[in-house]
Each structure stands twice: as C-alpha cells, then as structure tokens.
Motif scaffolding. Structure first.
Motif: not given
Length: 125
Positions: A99-125
């Motif tokens: 249950n902990i796995a499902r609601n923590t690190y496995r849950h991150y996968a649902e959000h990670l790609s969007l967060l990475r996209r946002a992070g790369s958009a904000c990163a200095p070039t």
C-alpha cells in the motif's frame, strides 16, 4: 513544454502536483505510525488539502512534501519487516508495504512526466 501547459493539460500547477503527492505520503505516514489514516485519506479524496494549500507557493509545497517524506522515511526505517508484511487493513488484502509503494513512489510515476516537462521549460538554457 511550458509550465503553463502542465496546468492546461491537467488543471494543476506544479505546486498542485507536489502538494497532492505530499498529501498521499501523509496518508501512508499515518498508516505506518499505526493510525488508520482516515483523516489524511479524506483530505486527498475531497481535495481539502489541495484547496487549503492553494495560496501556497511551490517552495512551501516542496517544504511540506519534504517534511512528510522525511518523517515517513524515518518511521519506515524503524518499522519491523513483520509489520510491513502484514495486511494493513481488514477490508484490503494487500500489505502495508504494498500500500505504501502504491501511494508513494509508484504514484509519482503518474505525475513525474508532467513535472519533468514543466521543469525543463523553466530550466535555464
């Protein structure tokens, strides 16, 4: 991808995603500490935690997430394997660890790609 696109796609800002993940970690922290986590779970289901933190900055959401995450890691480090391997609730067949796995690190996968996209958009070039 722009951070604004993350909001357009999901309706959530980066801060909202971080606060949401932190709320789920709070559920698992409560369960790991032997509490049922009902109050924390209701915060997630009803998005009360999300709405209550709406005025929070991304930095504040990251700090709140970090505090809960560190407490969860500390509690889990001290939790015996036998406790992690037993059924966490009579109504659910999975173990506390699953249950902990499902609601923590496995849950991150649902959000990670969007967060990475946002992070790369904000990163200095």
């Amino acid at each position: 991808a722009m951070a604004a696109e993350v909001v357009a796609v999901t309706g959530w800002s980066v801060r909202d995603h971080v606060a949401h993940l932190g709320a789920w970690e709070a559920v698992e922290l409560a369960r790991s500490e032997g509490r049922p986590g009902l109050r924390e779970h209701l915060n997630v289901v009803w998005e009360a935690a999300w709405r209550r933190r709406r005025a929070e900055s991304l930095g504040e959401a990251l700090e709140a997430f970090s505090r809960v995450h560190q407490r969860l890691i500390s509690v889990l480090t001290e939790t015996p394997d036998a406790v992690l391997r037993r059924q966490w609730h009579p109504a659910y067949p999975d173990t506390l660890a699953a249950n902990i796995a499902r609601n923590t690190y496995r849950h991150y996968a649902e959000h990670l790609s969007l967060l990475r996209r946002a992070g790369s958009a904000c990163a200095p070039t």
